[in-house]
Design a protein around this motif. Sequence first.
Motif, short mmCIF file in Angstrom:
data_model
loop_
_atom_site.label_atom_id
_atom_site.label_comp_id
_atom_site.label_asym_id
_atom_site.label_seq_id
_atom_site.Cartn_x
_atom_site.Cartn_y
_atom_site.Cartn_z
N UNK A 23 6.09 5.22 6.37
CA UNK A 23 6.59 4.65 5.24
C UNK A 23 7.82 4.48 4.85
N UNK A 24 8.64 5.76 4.93
CA UNK A 24 10.09 5.79 4.45
C UNK A 24 10.74 4.97 5.34
N UNK A 45 1.57 11.04 -3.95
CA UNK A 45 2.44 11.93 -3.31
C UNK A 45 1.87 12.01 -1.73
N UNK A 46 1.59 10.89 -1.18
CA UNK A 46 1.33 11.05 0.01
C UNK A 46 1.79 10.07 1.23
N UNK A 47 3.22 9.65 0.94
CA UNK A 47 3.76 8.56 1.60
C UNK A 47 4.04 9.52 2.96
N UNK A 103 0.62 -1.19 0.01
CA UNK A 103 -0.01 -0.07 -0.15
C UNK A 103 0.88 1.38 -0.03
N UNK A 104 2.23 1.14 0.27
CA UNK A 104 3.07 2.33 0.16
C UNK A 104 3.09 2.82 -1.40
#
Length: 293
Positions: free
Chosen positions: A249-250, A243-245, A235-236
Amino acid sequence: MDVYLAERFTYHSRNEWQNLVGEGKIQLNGRSSRSSRRLVKGDRIEYDTGDITEPEVDPGFNVVFSDEHIIAVSKSGNLPCHPAGIFFRNTLWRLLSEKFGKIYFVNRIDRETSGLVLLARSPAVAAAMSEAHSGIVKKYTAVVHGKFPDACNAVGFLTDGVCSAVRKKRKFYQGARLGEKDEYSETKFRLLGANGGLSIVEAELATGRMHQIRATLCSLGFPLVGDKIYGRDETIYLRFIEDAMTDDDRSLLMIARQALHSSSLEFQHPISGEKLVFNAELPDDMKKLLAAT
């Protein structure tokens, strides 16, 4: 025409293509047309992309070898090989075309895969190397989650349409072929080292399928570090394209792109017959990943 565009170029929906046709940004045979126009063999579609801003890339590449017949380069881990989707100007194809003139890809790698790419400088050489593609030894270096076995020869099939939120995701399976369109796949893996819960793996391709290494590693239970589709949380990718990470997530990805590097190419020169071996050193971002674990 709108149906063809939506099915062939999926970065716009059918309704978006209809709007672009209505705005005159899509021309058929040099003229404005209706989105409902039925296409026939020989029709030429043109898309005015002048107002589209392409995402930033890392345009870095090194020419490893070149002569009048072939070119070998090592590219960065954020550079598409050829125009696709929203990318046209920011591609390896355009950068090399400006330097060498007309070029023809012999092999291609994903935008987020770094390392060696082989190109021909004429259609004849490209065709000859395509026919001899099975004779090109291609090796990759991958960093994966988990403790990988010393060696693994993954022989099976790749299938599309898996139960996934990401439409283009593939799955590797072993055993008898289940679907007529499933593709035979073979990858030889060898453990190079392990560090802090991660394994460094060499992958040698016996076949060349789309997402072969990434999908196979995921299905074997050793997802590629940094892979937004085949990593620990698919889903990442959905958040990435919007552009919503998030910071979480990172953190889960550990690296900004998939930790996959085209490290070695070995083949016979298509004209001279000379044996050529090219190697590309692991890039800095993958070195830092391993040093930090």
